[in-house]
Design an enzyme around this catalytic site. Sequence first.
Site, PDB file in Angstrom:
ATOM      1  N   SER A 419      36.016  44.425  35.845  1.00 10.90           N
ATOM      2  CA  SER A 419      36.075  45.284  34.764  1.00 10.90           C
ATOM      3  C   SER A 419      35.339  44.756  33.673  1.00 10.90           C
ATOM      4  CB  SER A 419      37.436  45.693  34.656  1.00 10.90           C
ATOM      5  OG  SER A 419      38.374  44.432  34.412  1.00 10.90           O
ATOM      6  N   HIS A 440      32.740  49.581  39.350  1.00 15.32           N
ATOM      7  CA  HIS A 440      33.948  49.545  38.505  1.00 15.32           C
ATOM      8  C   HIS A 440      34.778  50.591  38.587  1.00 15.32           C
ATOM      9  CE1 HIS A 440      36.257  49.142  34.459  1.00 15.32           C
ATOM     10  NE2 HIS A 440      37.060  48.815  35.346  1.00 15.32           N
TER      11      HIS A 440
END
Length: 709
Positions: A419, A440
């Site tokens: 992330s 992500h």
Amino acid sequence: MIQNSMEAVAYELQEQSNGSHLALIYMQNPPVNALSKAVRLGLIKAVKQALADDSVKAIVILSKQSLFSGGADISEFASGDYEPPLPTVLDLIENATKPVIAVLNGPAFGGGLEVALSCHYRVTFAANKVGLPEVNLGILPGAGGTQRLPRLAGVQQALDMIVSGRPVAASKLPGVFDLVVADPAQLLSEALTFCQKVLSQGGLIRKTCDLTIDSSTAPAELFNQYRQGIAKQARGFFAPERCIQAVEAAVTLPFVQGLQREGELFLECMQSKQARAQQHFFFAERAASHVKDYDKTTPVRDIKKVGIIGAGTMGGGIAMNFVNAGIPVTLLELKQEALDKGLALIRRNYESSAKKGKLTAAQVEERMALLQGTTDYADLADVDLVIEAVFEKMEVKHEVFKALDKVCKPGVILASNTSTLDLNEIASATKRPQDVIGMHFFSPANVMKLLEVVKGEHSSPEVIKTVMQLAKKINKVAVLVGVCFGFVGNRMIESYGREANRMMLEGVKPEQLDQVIYDFGLPMGPFTMGDMAGQDIGYFVRQSRQEFIKHDPSYCILADKLVEQGRVGLKAGKGVYLYAEGSRAPIPDPKVLELAEQEALRLGISQRNISEQEMLERIMFPLINEGALILEEGIAAKSSDIDVIYVYGYGFPVYRGGPMQYADEIGLLTVYEAMCKYRDELGEYGQHWFEPAPLLKKLAQQGKRFADL
């Protein structure tokens, strides 16, 4: 025999045994039979042609596409070319002097359903879906849908469909359809038999507009109760209340006046900022899939089997996405105990869905059968895609990718769920950086629709295209972004959390700021969000970024102090707020305010009363400013991509369209001037964090918008 073929509408005469004809009017405007100007003109011409032909005894409106009609051509909203307006077409159909039968061979949405409602009879198959989804665009059905549907389906059913926008199966709408067949393959033959039956019984013309609603079935209390029932989900939206008012008009006014009232409410909606935002977002979501990194000739890789490393909450949630789409998954954990725990959690999630009626017991077992656990990397040798969801530390990621290099076959896509970390550095651990990409997912990964697809320096067009298309298969909205700290979403949210923490030092109570942000439209404020996610997550990120934040001694210092005291949020029963056992309701804690006062004194920060406007601007405007920097750097290709990320990933209210659309709506000059004001008023802190992005300054001074880029 096709007697007349127009570009968007085809006209065919079908001879009957007695020598008369049925006029079959086919809409043929791929891909979704949008009711564009050409279709509207074609329908008028075809209906008039049928009415003028004495041999034609009935008119049948059908579709050449796999759906009846997807509704209005939304691109016409911008041009404003509504001639002839759809109500004119429907008025012609409803007042036709020969029976008009709509045969819905597929879904009918919005104006498509309104066409059917204006016909004298309607035929379809049981599983077919119909709906009036205009509320999702910030408007209401504007071609009589709010007046005709209550007359056919009943007021309660009409309210549910119009205010929610959700489609409904034809089998649940007996008042709307005169014939519902079980087998779609038999639809046309049974519909034509139905037409002959109508004619044999005298060809009765039944106008929906002639039906009346018994007002005793829809008292004022019904509408007031309905308003109360939807208050939470309708918060901030403009259109739902106008939808209710339009249905009320169907009960209290004659049809013609009801149509007039519907038109007035439609215009109110169309002119609202919420409609502009929701229509912007409609196009933004579709535009996110249009990228310049590949073209139609770029091949895609076949993803038949997926490997996922890490069976924690994130890894398990990611696995469920693929299993739900029928793609087998091998889930890897190095310790059997962790693997068993992860598999058990996935089973519990599915069984919970089964208890709610969303899955059958058999479907739970089918999905679990697609999931295999392992503790051996060698079992990933035959997968086509691997996604790592391990601890957010670069050395851990490197170990994983080196191991994958040894066991994975050539051509496998190696994806990281990181992330915040540098994807290029992660890719450097392999001998095949062209096959590395970021995927992500947002938590909970089996629920959240957003997928940030992160292209590395060496990610091949083939890999990018494969992952972008795969996202649709697993029911995600993919947005392609570049490599930087936090990519788009988490890079921007950093300023959001920073300002929240800073304002607490300056005297703002957490519950005050959270309320301001909730009132703006987000599901929760920054402090509640931090407690729910875990305050330790941000703490670990900050520990890895000290070189970038050390110039500001106030930077999230309160959050750091709380974490160091074990106050990591809801999971510990205390964070910024306190939590009673078993409750998620935040309880303000005076000790946090005392700590804020102590730290402010230590840092020489004066506490003061801060207005709600300043709270909102200092939270939102730096976030928008960071978005401008992201656009300048090319991390996001277009401002609408940022909006999609923020609506689907962070709960930004869709009725504001996303942060960049919100900035365009209030004016970039407003944002720019406020940034300059706080830069100058907040001393050294302001100099650090409120310098306007060059792009923001340029667009503001030119009177332009982000959408103009």
